[in-house]
Design an enzyme around this catalytic site. Structure first.
Site, PDB file in Angstrom:
ATOM      1  N   ASP A 337       0.823  -1.219   0.000  1.00 43.91           N
ATOM      2  CA  ASP A 337       0.000   0.000   0.000  1.00 43.91           C
ATOM      3  C   ASP A 337       0.855   1.266   0.000  1.00 43.91           C
ATOM      4  OD1 ASP A 337       0.772  -0.910   2.627  1.00 43.91           O
ATOM      5  OD2 ASP A 337      -0.354   0.779   3.433  1.00 43.91           O
ATOM      6  N   GLU A 338       0.257   2.302  -0.485  1.00 45.35           N
ATOM      7  CA  GLU A 338       0.793   3.678  -0.375  1.00 45.35           C
ATOM      8  C   GLU A 338       2.277   3.779  -0.676  1.00 45.35           C
ATOM      9  OE1 GLU A 338      -1.973   5.654   3.057  1.00 45.35           O
ATOM     10  OE2 GLU A 338      -0.481   4.229   3.751  1.00 45.35           O
TER      11      GLU A 338
HETATM   12  C1  TNX Z   1      -3.788   4.094   5.748  1.00 44.81           C
HETATM   13  S1  TNX Z   1      -4.859   1.571   4.921  1.00 44.81           S
HETATM   14  C2  TNX Z   1      -2.787   3.142   5.816  1.00 44.81           C
HETATM   15  C3  TNX Z   1      -2.045   2.979   7.067  1.00 44.81           C
HETATM   16  C4  TNX Z   1      -2.431   3.996   8.094  1.00 44.81           C
HETATM   17  C5  TNX Z   1      -3.929   4.165   8.097  1.00 44.81           C
HETATM   18  C6  TNX Z   1      -4.426   5.082   9.160  1.00 44.81           C
HETATM   19  C7  TNX Z   1      -3.483   1.314   4.478  1.00 44.81           C
HETATM   20  C8  TNX Z   1      -3.298   0.151   3.669  1.00 44.81           C
HETATM   21  N1  TNX Z   1      -2.541   2.194   4.848  1.00 44.81           N
HETATM   22  O1  TNX Z   1      -0.663   3.051   6.814  1.00 44.81           O
HETATM   23  O2  TNX Z   1      -1.996   3.549   9.345  1.00 44.81           O
HETATM   24  O3  TNX Z   1      -4.319   4.662   6.847  1.00 44.81           O
HETATM   25  O4  TNX Z   1      -5.810   5.075   9.211  1.00 44.81           O
END
Ligand code: TNX
Length: 526
Positions: A337-338
């Site tokens: 993710d991200e």
């Molecule tokens: C998004 S959801 C993230 C996390 C953060 C979270 C906080 C996701 C796959 N990644 O790294 O902790 O939001 O709500």
């Protein structure tokens, strides 16, 4: 009225009063099984209007000599011990036992019960639980717990009586994956905290605990071939506290504790982003060949493994090999993710290679839905958190979807504006909102046949202690458990909130620090 008659009527009045006060304190004899407030709501309940009484002399009989069944029987006996003071004996038998017993049997006759379903038959004489597998018996035991007075959950000895209404419950889950995620990276939680989470989710028939074991702020699992990951990468956490990590032995202890409760541990190593703790531990993982500083803030998207170096894949192979060796469950979660600091043209081949590594170690791939832009291997599960397009892309490649939509199932989302812990970037999630959605229809284009199950995720940027975990998880968790277990046709918020309100006493008895939402009509005794 003579003095004598007066005395009799006063005594009678007192008896009525006392039995009245018994009603207030929950010892009233409940005989209508269909009025019990079980969460998740069972598929079918037939009441027969009487009751069974659990006594010190009740024995738990298990069918045959299976060690596994014995363990399930012992678990049940241990669970009942502190509050009842009974040390119920677990005995083996080849035929149905006599009156006054609890009988746990694997019968294997009804395919619709699947792996985790059970039939619970309670008569005045006996409690009989049958299932195709020990897992089903374990789930059925959770139902029996909820049929007993709330005091059954207390850690100290209580006065009974321990009565259970009679009838038959036939029950089995809609989804095979019903989980919770705990982020132990942003803040570290020790083995005992994790075991408590396991016990709490087990009570609601969940069967997965996903541990988010690595992120920018901390690496939490010992990897023997890369020791700095834990000793350096695990040495801090958000806010700059001491952090921590699980030795492989401790991790295995968690896995066993979960397994004994028919809960699978899904370990996640997040990559190629969310990797600062690793990048700080080993210079070689960086394209610059320079180790980064440890990070204790809460930003995301700034870190990436060096996707073009062979040594990176050697590193991943070592980590996955060691993790796979101590993880009996089928899944390794690769995060994905991200990864905002990884170029798309680097990200795609990276995820493709990492999938091969996981498969080479005999494990199934789970990843956040972002991985759908790569070429997904057979049997990949994509965990949906935000992106509808990615979920559809994953389905179009034959992947199953694990439903964790942040707007509905993120346990770190605040209940409302007054909640002190947590975040609200996706939504405020009050109790009704957390409950009112259906994994089979939530994402246009993704139907029930594409959905593996549901997972509620607790990210811990703002969560520092067990009390905080409990406050964010309860009382939303029973709702997620019900979404995963109960057919959607049997679910409605108006009916559910009443059942949930009746669980308040149980939360108290379990010493759970829960959020007393005003949307729920709590029936909690002072
Ligand atoms: C998004 S959801 C993230 C996390 C953060 C979270 C906080 C996701 C796959 N990644 O790294 O902790 O939001 O709500």
């Amino acid at each position: 009225m003579t003095y004598r008659k007066q005395l009799i009527s006063i005594t009678a009045f007192l008896i009525v009063l006392m039995s009245g006060s018994q009603i207030t304190y929950g010892a009233k004899t409940k005989t209508d099984l269909s009025k019990e407030s079980i969460i998740p709501r069972p598929v079918s309940i037939i009441a027969t209007g009487d009751y069974f009484t659990l006594k010190a002399t009740t024995a738990i009989f298990i069918q045959g000599e299976s060690e596994e069944l014995k363990q399930v029987g012992l678990y049940f006996s241990e669970r009942l011990k502190p509050s009842t003071g009974f040390g119920l004996e677990v005995k083996t038998t080849t035929k149905e036992p006599g009156s006054g017993s609890i009988y746990l049997a694997v019968s294997g006759t009804d395919p619709k019960l699947g792996n985790e379903g059970y039939v619970l038959t309670i008569t005045k004489k006996m409690v009989k639980l049958t299932a195709n597998n020990p897992a089903g018996l374990f789930r059925g035991i959770q139902t029996i717990r909820q049929l007993l007075p709330a005091n059954i959950e207390k850690a100290s000895k209580q006065t009974g009586p321990w009565k259970i209404a009679t009838g038959t419950i036939t029950d089995y889950p809609v989804y095979s994956y019903r989980g919770t995620m705990l982020d132990v990276s942003r803040h570290f939680f020790g083995v005992n905290d994790v075991k408590r989470v396991i016990d709490l989710i087990a009570a609601y028939k969940m069967n997965v605990l996903h541990l988010h074991l690595s992120d920018d702020q901390g690496w939490r699992i010992e990897i023997k071939s890369w020791p700095n990951l834990a000793t350096h990468g695990g040495s801090t956490q958000v806010g700059g506290g001491n952090g921590g990590y699980y030795t492989q032995e401790q991790y295995s202890d968690i896995v066993k504790y979960a397994k004994d409760r028919y809960i699978m541990i899904v370990p996640e190593i997040d990559m190629p982003g969310h990797t600062n703790a690793a990048l700080a531990s080993y210079a070689v993982l960086n394209c610059s060949d320079k180790a980064t500083e440890l990070y204790t803030g809460t930003n995301v998207g700034f870190s990436t493994l060096c996707t073009t170096k062979d040594s990176t894949y050697k590193f991943i192979d070592d980590v996955v090999r060691e993790l796979a060796a101590i993880t009996p469950g089928p899944f390794i979660h690769i995060g994905g993710d991200e990864s905002h600091s990884t170029k798309r043209e680097d990200y795609i081949p990276f995820i493709n290679k990492v999938q091969d590594i996981v498969l080479a170690h005999g494990k199934q791939i789970l990843g956040w839905d972002d991985i759908a832009i790569s070429t997904l291997k057979p049997n990949v599960v994509a965990q949906n958190w935000a992106n509808v397009k990615n979920a559809n892309l994953a389905v179009s490649q034959g992947a199953k979807i694990l439903m964790s939509p942040a707007k509905k199932a993120y346990l770190d989302m605040q209940y409302d504006k007054s909640t002190k812990l947590g975040l609200h970037w996706a939504a405020y999630i009050e109790l009704d909102s957390a409950y009112i959605w259906d994994p089979a229809t939530y994402i246009p284009g993704v139907g029930k046949e594409n959905v593996l199950g549901i997972e509620a995720a607790l990210w811990t940027e703002t969560i520092t202690k067990m009390d905080d975990i409990e406050y964010m998880v309860f009382p939303r968790l029973p709702g997620y458990a019900e979404i995963g277990w109960t057919p959607s046709a049997l679910r409605s918020w108006d009916e559910y909130k009443i059942r949930l309100g009746k669980q308040g006493d149980r939360f108290k008895a379990m010493d759970i620090n829960y959020y007393p939402s005003t949307r729920v009509p709590w029936e909690v005794k002072k």
